[in-house]
Design an enzyme around this catalytic site. Sequence first.
Site, PDB file in Angstrom:
ATOM      1  N   ARG A 182      50.863 -21.855  26.398  1.00 37.11           N
ATOM      2  CA  ARG A 182      49.436 -21.785  26.042  1.00 37.11           C
ATOM      3  C   ARG A 182      48.700 -23.067  26.416  1.00 37.11           C
ATOM      4  O   ARG A 182      47.747 -23.467  25.739  1.00 37.11           O
ATOM      5  CB  ARG A 182      49.240 -21.493  24.551  1.00 37.11           C
ATOM      6  CG  ARG A 182      50.057 -20.345  24.018  1.00 37.11           C
ATOM      7  CD  ARG A 182      49.835 -19.063  24.762  1.00 37.11           C
ATOM      8  NE  ARG A 182      50.706 -17.991  24.269  1.00 37.11           N
ATOM      9  CZ  ARG A 182      50.810 -16.820  24.865  1.00 37.11           C
ATOM     10  NH1 ARG A 182      50.155 -16.557  25.984  1.00 37.11           N
ATOM     11  NH2 ARG A 182      51.592 -15.894  24.366  1.00 37.11           N
ATOM     12  N   GLU A 305      59.073 -14.348  15.739  1.00 39.30           N
ATOM     13  CA  GLU A 305      58.992 -13.938  17.141  1.00 39.30           C
ATOM     14  C   GLU A 305      60.339 -14.076  17.853  1.00 39.30           C
ATOM     15  O   GLU A 305      60.423 -14.600  18.962  1.00 39.30           O
ATOM     16  CB  GLU A 305      57.889 -14.723  17.870  1.00 39.30           C
ATOM     17  CG  GLU A 305      56.512 -14.477  17.263  1.00 39.30           C
ATOM     18  CD  GLU A 305      55.337 -15.026  18.064  1.00 39.30           C
ATOM     19  OE1 GLU A 305      55.491 -16.095  18.670  1.00 39.30           O
ATOM     20  OE2 GLU A 305      54.272 -14.388  18.049  1.00 39.30           O
ATOM     21  N   ARG A 349      50.525  -6.754   9.324  1.00 43.26           N
ATOM     22  CA  ARG A 349      50.930  -8.099   9.751  1.00 43.26           C
ATOM     23  C   ARG A 349      50.224  -9.196   8.953  1.00 43.26           C
ATOM     24  O   ARG A 349      50.802 -10.240   8.671  1.00 43.26           O
ATOM     25  CB  ARG A 349      50.638  -8.253  11.257  1.00 43.26           C
ATOM     26  CG  ARG A 349      50.853  -9.652  11.762  1.00 43.26           C
ATOM     27  CD  ARG A 349      50.767  -9.722  13.261  1.00 43.26           C
ATOM     28  NE  ARG A 349      50.687 -11.100  13.706  1.00 43.26           N
ATOM     29  CZ  ARG A 349      50.486 -11.483  14.957  1.00 43.26           C
ATOM     30  NH1 ARG A 349      50.361 -10.571  15.906  1.00 43.26           N
ATOM     31  NH2 ARG A 349      50.429 -12.751  15.264  1.00 43.26           N
ATOM     32  N   ASP A 378      46.549 -14.874  13.870  1.00 42.93           N
ATOM     33  CA  ASP A 378      46.975 -15.829  14.896  1.00 42.93           C
ATOM     34  C   ASP A 378      45.817 -16.472  15.647  1.00 42.93           C
ATOM     35  O   ASP A 378      45.528 -16.066  16.773  1.00 42.93           O
ATOM     36  CB  ASP A 378      47.905 -15.109  15.894  1.00 42.93           C
ATOM     37  CG  ASP A 378      48.611 -16.081  16.815  1.00 42.93           C
ATOM     38  OD1 ASP A 378      48.505 -17.293  16.587  1.00 42.93           O
ATOM     39  OD2 ASP A 378      49.268 -15.614  17.759  1.00 42.93           O
ATOM     40  N   GLU A 400      47.490 -25.558  10.015  1.00 40.59           N
ATOM     41  CA  GLU A 400      47.759 -25.677  11.449  1.00 40.59           C
ATOM     42  C   GLU A 400      46.577 -25.056  12.183  1.00 40.59           C
ATOM     43  O   GLU A 400      46.277 -23.872  12.002  1.00 40.59           O
ATOM     44  CB  GLU A 400      49.058 -24.946  11.822  1.00 40.59           C
ATOM     45  CG  GLU A 400      49.345 -24.953  13.322  1.00 40.59           C
ATOM     46  CD  GLU A 400      50.643 -24.221  13.709  1.00 40.59           C
ATOM     47  OE1 GLU A 400      51.490 -23.952  12.833  1.00 40.59           O
ATOM     48  OE2 GLU A 400      50.789 -23.905  14.902  1.00 40.59           O
ATOM     49  N   GLU A 406      43.936 -20.696  23.308  1.00 33.86           N
ATOM     50  CA  GLU A 406      44.710 -19.512  23.702  1.00 33.86           C
ATOM     51  C   GLU A 406      43.863 -18.245  23.671  1.00 33.86           C
ATOM     52  O   GLU A 406      43.962 -17.401  24.561  1.00 33.86           O
ATOM     53  CB  GLU A 406      45.919 -19.362  22.764  1.00 33.86           C
ATOM     54  CG  GLU A 406      46.710 -18.093  23.006  1.00 33.86           C
ATOM     55  CD  GLU A 406      47.928 -17.940  22.099  1.00 33.86           C
ATOM     56  OE1 GLU A 406      48.179 -18.831  21.261  1.00 33.86           O
ATOM     57  OE2 GLU A 406      48.621 -16.919  22.241  1.00 33.86           O
ATOM     58  N   HIS A 534      41.994  -9.698  17.904  1.00 35.72           N
ATOM     59  CA  HIS A 534      43.152  -9.324  18.720  1.00 35.72           C
ATOM     60  C   HIS A 534      42.837  -8.230  19.739  1.00 35.72           C
ATOM     61  O   HIS A 534      43.562  -7.239  19.868  1.00 35.72           O
ATOM     62  CB  HIS A 534      44.295  -8.869  17.800  1.00 35.72           C
ATOM     63  CG  HIS A 534      45.673  -9.216  18.326  1.00 35.72           C
ATOM     64  ND1 HIS A 534      46.198  -8.637  19.446  1.00 35.72           N
ATOM     65  CD2 HIS A 534      46.615 -10.079  17.890  1.00 35.72           C
ATOM     66  CE1 HIS A 534      47.407  -9.121  19.663  1.00 35.72           C
ATOM     67  NE2 HIS A 534      47.684 -10.010  18.743  1.00 35.72           N
ATOM     68  N   TRP A 557      51.554  -6.088  18.588  1.00 31.69           N
ATOM     69  CA  TRP A 557      51.113  -6.929  19.702  1.00 31.69           C
ATOM     70  C   TRP A 557      50.039  -6.223  20.528  1.00 31.69           C
ATOM     71  O   TRP A 557      49.630  -6.707  21.575  1.00 31.69           O
ATOM     72  CB  TRP A 557      52.303  -7.322  20.599  1.00 31.69           C
ATOM     73  CG  TRP A 557      53.159  -8.417  19.992  1.00 31.69           C
ATOM     74  CD1 TRP A 557      52.892  -9.101  18.847  1.00 31.69           C
ATOM     75  CD2 TRP A 557      54.387  -8.953  20.497  1.00 31.69           C
ATOM     76  NE1 TRP A 557      53.884 -10.029  18.594  1.00 31.69           N
ATOM     77  CE2 TRP A 557      54.818  -9.958  19.592  1.00 31.69           C
ATOM     78  CE3 TRP A 557      55.179  -8.678  21.614  1.00 31.69           C
ATOM     79  CZ2 TRP A 557      55.997 -10.692  19.771  1.00 31.69           C
ATOM     80  CZ3 TRP A 557      56.359  -9.408  21.800  1.00 31.69           C
ATOM     81  CH2 TRP A 557      56.756 -10.406  20.884  1.00 31.69           C
TER      82      TRP A 557
HETATM   83  C1  GCV Z   1      54.523 -21.020  20.451  1.00 30.07           C
HETATM   84  C2  GCV Z   1      51.367 -16.991  19.258  1.00 30.07           C
HETATM   85  C3  GCV Z   1      51.395 -17.489  20.666  1.00 30.07           C
HETATM   86  C4  GCV Z   1      52.767 -18.010  21.045  1.00 30.07           C
HETATM   87  C5  GCV Z   1      53.142 -19.094  20.035  1.00 30.07           C
HETATM   88  C6  GCV Z   1      53.122 -18.484  18.647  1.00 30.07           C
HETATM   89  C7  GCV Z   1      53.448 -19.508  17.584  1.00 30.07           C
HETATM   90  O1  GCV Z   1      52.141 -15.851  19.133  1.00 30.07           O
HETATM   91  O2  GCV Z   1      51.006 -16.464  21.537  1.00 30.07           O
HETATM   92  O3  GCV Z   1      52.709 -18.536  22.341  1.00 30.07           O
HETATM   93  O4  GCV Z   1      54.433 -19.621  20.329  1.00 30.07           O
HETATM   94  O5  GCV Z   1      51.838 -17.984  18.388  1.00 30.07           O
HETATM   95  O6  GCV Z   1      52.510 -20.042  17.017  1.00 30.07           O
HETATM   96  O7  GCV Z   1      54.606 -19.763  17.329  1.00 30.07           O
END
Ligand code: GCV
Length: 714
Positions: A182, A305, A349, A378, A400, A406, A534, A557
Amino acid sequence: MKIKSIISSLFILLLVNSASFAQAIDGSQLWFTNQQHSAKVRTAIPTIVCIQEESATFQIIKEELAESIPALGIGEVSFTQKTAKNIVLVGTLKSKAIASQLNEDELTKLGNDGFIIRRSKGEGTILIAANTEFGTLYGVYEFLRLIKTSSSDLAEIDRIEIPSYHRRVLNHWDNLDGTVERGYAGHSIWKWDELPSTISPRYEAYARANASIGINGAVLNNVNANPDILTKDYLEKVKVIAGIFRPYGIKVYLSVNFSSPKELGGLENSDPLNDQVKAWWNDKADEIYSMIPDFGGFLVKANSEGLPGPQDYGRTHADGANMLADALAPHGGIVMWRAFVYNPDGDDRAKQAYKEFVPLDGQFRKNVIIQLKNGPIDFQPREPFSPMFGAMKYTTLMPEFQITQEYLGFSDHLVFLSTLFEECLNTDTYAEGPNTTIARITDGEVFNDSITAIAGVANIGEDTNWCGHHFAQSNWYAFGRLAWNNKLSSAEIANEWLKQTFTQDADFVAQMQTVMLQSREAVVDYMTPIGLHHLMGWSHHHGPEPWCEIPGARPDWLPTYYHKADSAGIGFDRSTTGSEAVLQYAEPLRSIYDNISTCPEMYLLWFHHLSWDYILHNGNTLWDELCYKYSSGVDRVKVFQQTWDRMEGKIDVQRFKDVQARLAIQATEAMWWRDACLLYFQTFSGKPIPMELERPVHVLEKLKQIKFDMTHHN
Ligand code: GCV
């Protein structure tokens, strides 16, 4: 004599000004580009600096003052160890000159990083004092910032600053092969294949930039962590970076892969309750601290993930985090354990992290901090806050934020994220009654946490201007400033960033501050208005694909999981008639969000599935309002373009042209978003776009065929 010095100052000023126009300015100097200030300030700043302490950090302090004060046209700096009248006096209590001015109590109150800058009325001397050398460094950066940005003549100063968070940390999603997950500003700045012998000058420039805004930690590698980072070879490289950062007060941290004992250590498993596994981590911590005594700690993405974690062995997040915390505790290290978890066949989610973590409240060690994304999904352009904030009363939580864009147009779109960060920090969770804001929950005011922290996912790469878009630098800057002081306003931050980065020209600053402050709302409008989220393309996350269907893909997703558009309406019902996600919020928010008529319109389709004919407070139908919002997002970007064009001549040509070109991309992509979403949703609503709005310039079927090529975006 006087006239001579005025003339020479004017000459310096002219030089500085003309340099910024004649030279190509490439953005590599970040917010150190513009060494200008009002003439009023110049006359009031002494050029004799008394520093009685010596260290690598004090050396940096001297270099900063020696570079900036003359460049600002104030005059050449001379350093002395003797006190006198009309000086800048810098240091800690170890300096006799400081000790004679301030008592111990006054300074101890400042903690590790706080500082005082004081000049009493009628006094010539300016005092910059702190408890530690790092506090002193922050004080000096603040002093220089004041000179560059303040509208006062600084004849009187009385500032005491203590940072909002102890740990103010950038998270790099940088892989060991040099790519950046990203990342939209080129490859990683960490040159792992050249280290430890070759040292890029960027490491120190990076440390300086961070220290100047108060950032004091960097997680060097991706949370999707490669176990190799913990090998001796990599630790030797990390050690070199840590050494460069140290005098700037910046600690290094590493993301670790939970399976490291198995993958790297050859153990049978990585079960956190296995004594061999514990011993492996204890030894690894000893090894790291023997090389890097001020190592900050670990960041962990586990059971998220597809990554390994304690649940692989039937253990909890607390079991996993505590095992690592125990290994780090003897050395003073911390574990930042991420709560970004969701399972494809789980509940909504948005509810899952809360369901996994809140029952563990009270079970985490004191040196574990749960790192929590601002929203429950996200990093979308807008989300309501994660309901875990306030729900875990016995566990330290750290916000965070994502600085890298992104989901907000990569480094092609001008989006000032400070307003997003500010919106989240200022949100009242009501968890402990009114005024339990996320800022107060996480900075220790409400729960009195012994360690507090905040993280931002970096937008930094090897591009000349570090962040791809010149204005993306403002997001790195804003994160640092809010991590330092979570009560600062985005308006103040934009103002000071513009003045330091571009020019003091009042018209430029006023106009571009307005653009910056509106920019996040614009992106929400042309991408995901009224609580939509999303809707972006599969995997690369750039551009709209609300129709996206991938055979066999995880449903959560896919955009259809989130917008749920059908002929009856659109939106995700998370109310008590739907997934009941609203129940995770404290009252009165729970009821406010649950009720369609009280739910803030910016979250409406996040919490409710509504008919296309639903009438909003302003009298528009939902369909019409969607059309107006998408269109107004596009219109705003077009206004940003016009505003920028009017700035021509006020700043250097290179950055002017760079930004102009990216605004053109942004305008084109905003129209792409508008047309893709409206034309697609229109297939369900069956309604016309209001006549007064601009017609789509794209054809839906063609938009569906666009294949996005990531290679242009790294
Ligand atoms: C680092 C999202 C992003 C992922 C990222 C993830 C996370 O899913 O698309 O690239 O992974 O967040 O924060 O762990």
